[in-house]
Scaffold this active site. Sequence first.
Site, short mmCIF file in Angstrom:
data_model
loop_
_atom_site.label_atom_id
_atom_site.label_comp_id
_atom_site.label_asym_id
_atom_site.label_seq_id
_atom_site.Cartn_x
_atom_site.Cartn_y
_atom_site.Cartn_z
N THR A 221 0.85 -1.19 0.00
CA THR A 221 0.00 0.00 0.00
C THR A 221 0.89 1.24 0.00
OG1 THR A 221 -1.81 -1.12 1.13
CG2 THR A 221 -1.80 1.27 1.28
N PHE A 223 1.24 5.16 0.76
CA PHE A 223 0.64 6.24 1.56
C PHE A 223 1.31 7.55 1.18
CE2 PHE A 223 0.28 2.42 4.12
CZ PHE A 223 -0.95 2.51 4.74
O1 LIG Z 1 -7.62 0.10 8.22
C1 LIG Z 1 -6.42 0.35 8.36
O2 LIG Z 1 -5.70 -0.24 9.18
C2 LIG Z 1 -5.81 1.38 7.52
O3 LIG Z 1 -4.75 1.88 7.84
C3 LIG Z 1 -6.47 1.76 6.23
C4 LIG Z 1 -5.98 0.95 5.02
C5 LIG Z 1 -6.51 1.62 3.71
O4 LIG Z 1 -7.03 2.71 3.72
O5 LIG Z 1 -6.32 0.98 2.66
C6 LIG Z 1 -4.52 0.97 4.94
C7 LIG Z 1 -3.79 -0.08 4.53
C8 LIG Z 1 -4.40 -1.37 4.16
O6 LIG Z 1 -4.42 -1.39 2.75
C9 LIG Z 1 -5.79 -1.48 4.63
C10 LIG Z 1 -6.51 -0.43 5.07
#
Ligand SMILES: O=C(O)C(=O)C[C@]1(C(=O)O)C=C[C@@H](O)C=C1
Length: 347
Positions: A221, A223
């Site tokens: 992911t 950010f």
């Molecule tokens: O729910 C979480 O723990 C988050 O940090 C959010 C979140 C997102 O927004 O995609 C962040 C990373 C992962 O992909 C899953 C969820």
Amino acid sequence: MAEMLINQMMSTTKRTHFQVPSVPAFRTMNHRRNYPKILNSLNGSAQNSRKLRVSYQGAPGAYSEFAAKTACPESVTIPCRAVTNMISAIETGRADLAILAVESTMEGTAVRNYDLLLQRDLCIVQEINLFVQYCLLAIPGVAKSELKKVISHPMALAHCGRSLAELGLDHEAVDDTAGAVELLLSNRMLDTAAIASTRAAALYGLDVLAHGLQDESWNVTRFLILSKNNPKVAKERKIGVKTSMVVAHHSGILDVLLKVLSTFSSRKISLTKLEVNSAIDNNGPVKVLDAHEGGSVKEYPCVLYVDFEGSIDDQKVKDAIAELSKLPVYVRILGCYSADPTIYGLQ
Ligand SMILES: O=C(O)C(=O)C[C@]1(C(=O)O)C=C[C@@H](O)C=C1
């Protein structure tokens, strides 16, 4: 050549993104790192008086919180229920920075988060890539066979779709992964599991019933760290700088796409992301804040998200932006920041 590329893109998917092709180094959570200059300077200025405050969406133990702590280890993290609250936190001065998940290797761009970024006067100061592995967590003593339902963040549920089908459990979306864990505990849900990290399991004292629940083993992911003020990163760093911008327009998508490709390729500027978001994908026009026009939000039938290698202070980048600005388009620079190719790990 460019036309061929566009036709190929348009025929495969409406929403296309090019990811950074190289496989970067993988670092685990307990390392000391050489922080990007911009965060160093932000950390430095904050240390004079107080620690940097970074808002994130979710409860303590969320992946976003870990990403914030990895990028700014000395910071204080501020949990927020919704993404809009998290952004308001920096707008109102309750936080110095905010962290937003914008894309994942499995699901592509988190368009709703990206669109929110376009509507606000915020600037990207850093990116951070996190390797995300999901676990199945339950209240201690609960066996897998007793489970009827799984709860988690919608992105986590999407990433684990196949595993969930195999488990044959109902699922329900909640605000975030750590929030799902809190919910299990506060309601003593003995027939329900949460999808979250091992870090959340340790933090809340839950059992881990399964590891690696995501459908693809490679799940990263991306950010973005956002600030209200535009830091002077471009002047400080000439190497390894990336710029994100949005090109909003009313004219034909193919013409603008071709122009963007030729403008950048003729100057040998590499694109690391190129994605089309149209009113059709978006369920309505895409809203973009025009910071130059007194902060008014304008609506466009189509926008292009473009990330490229280089700084807005490089002459060839200035020339490329000047060339694009001659078109009937609105170009907004979302941020110019050090490109971090590292993928940080979290189980
Ligand atoms: O729910 C979480 O723990 C988050 O940090 C959010 C979140 C997102 O927004 O995609 C962040 C990373 C992962 O992909 C899953 C969820």
